[in-house]
Scaffold this motif. Structure first.
Motif, PDB file in Angstrom:
ATOM      1  N   ALA A 144      -4.536 -45.189  30.095  1.00  9.29           N
ATOM      2  CA  ALA A 144      -5.006 -44.349  28.995  1.00  9.29           C
ATOM      3  C   ALA A 144      -4.566 -42.905  29.249  1.00  9.29           C
ATOM      4  O   ALA A 144      -4.903 -42.321  30.285  1.00  9.29           O
ATOM      5  CB  ALA A 144      -6.518 -44.438  28.866  1.00  9.29           C
TER       6      ALA A 144
ATOM      7  N   ASP B  98      -7.196 -41.414  32.137  1.00  3.52           N
ATOM      8  CA  ASP B  98      -6.788 -41.940  33.437  1.00  3.52           C
ATOM      9  C   ASP B  98      -5.980 -40.929  34.237  1.00  3.52           C
ATOM     10  O   ASP B  98      -5.321 -40.047  33.681  1.00  3.52           O
ATOM     11  CB  ASP B  98      -5.947 -43.211  33.263  1.00  3.52           C
ATOM     12  CG  ASP B  98      -6.769 -44.411  32.851  1.00  3.52           C
ATOM     13  OD1 ASP B  98      -7.983 -44.419  33.127  1.00  3.52           O
ATOM     14  OD2 ASP B  98      -6.200 -45.337  32.250  1.00  3.52           O
TER      15      ASP B  98
ATOM     16  N   ASP C 245      -2.573 -43.234  22.469  1.00  3.19           N
ATOM     17  CA  ASP C 245      -3.707 -43.445  23.358  1.00  3.19           C
ATOM     18  C   ASP C 245      -3.292 -43.921  24.742  1.00  3.19           C
ATOM     19  O   ASP C 245      -3.982 -43.671  25.716  1.00  3.19           O
ATOM     20  CB  ASP C 245      -4.678 -44.464  22.756  1.00  3.19           C
ATOM     21  CG  ASP C 245      -5.354 -43.926  21.518  1.00  3.19           C
ATOM     22  OD1 ASP C 245      -5.860 -42.797  21.566  1.00  3.19           O
ATOM     23  OD2 ASP C 245      -5.367 -44.635  20.494  1.00  3.19           O
ATOM     24  N   PHE C 246      -2.178 -44.628  24.808  1.00  2.00           N
ATOM     25  CA  PHE C 246      -1.733 -45.212  26.066  1.00  2.00           C
ATOM     26  C   PHE C 246      -0.357 -44.679  26.437  1.00  2.00           C
ATOM     27  O   PHE C 246       0.439 -44.339  25.564  1.00  2.00           O
ATOM     28  CB  PHE C 246      -1.684 -46.742  25.972  1.00  2.00           C
ATOM     29  CG  PHE C 246      -3.034 -47.341  25.723  1.00  2.00           C
ATOM     30  CD1 PHE C 246      -3.911 -47.561  26.771  1.00  2.00           C
ATOM     31  CD2 PHE C 246      -3.438 -47.663  24.444  1.00  2.00           C
ATOM     32  CE1 PHE C 246      -5.169 -48.083  26.545  1.00  2.00           C
ATOM     33  CE2 PHE C 246      -4.692 -48.197  24.204  1.00  2.00           C
ATOM     34  CZ  PHE C 246      -5.557 -48.409  25.258  1.00  2.00           C
TER      35      PHE C 246
END
Length: 99
Positions: free
Chosen positions: A22, A26, A48-49
């Protein structure tokens, strides 16, 4: 503190081909203090990722998207992260350095 939190606090994601990392929460950028971007996700961005910023045809960073989402310093740090072209999984790695 739980074992999971302890492991996550001392770990950093190694970017692979999955959608596990993420962007906004993260730890995944080795050259930035805290290993993640600050502040949290701006409202205008739809990524988002980390995988959302990788061009699937070239298997390289989507330079335009990275530069649109981050300031100059963060974008430069992100674009220095080497991407694996062997379709490896994202891996939560102990410590804060890529091997």
């Amino acid at each position: 503190m739980s074992t999971t939190n302890l492991i996550n606090d001392g770990s950093i994601w190694r970017v692979g081909a999955d959608k596990l990392v993420a962007i906004w929460t993260d730890k995944w950028i080795p050259d930035i203090a805290g290993y993640k971007v600050f502040p949290t996700k701006p409202e205008a961005h739809t990524v988002d990722f980390v995988a959302d910023m990788i061009d699937t045809d070239s298997e390289d960073w989507n330079y335009t998207k990275v530069r649109q989402c981050f300031d100059v310093f963060e974008a430069a740090c992100i674009l220095k992260i080497p991407l694996c072209h062997a379709h490896r999984d994202d891996v939560l790695q102990e410590g804060a350095k890529y091997n």
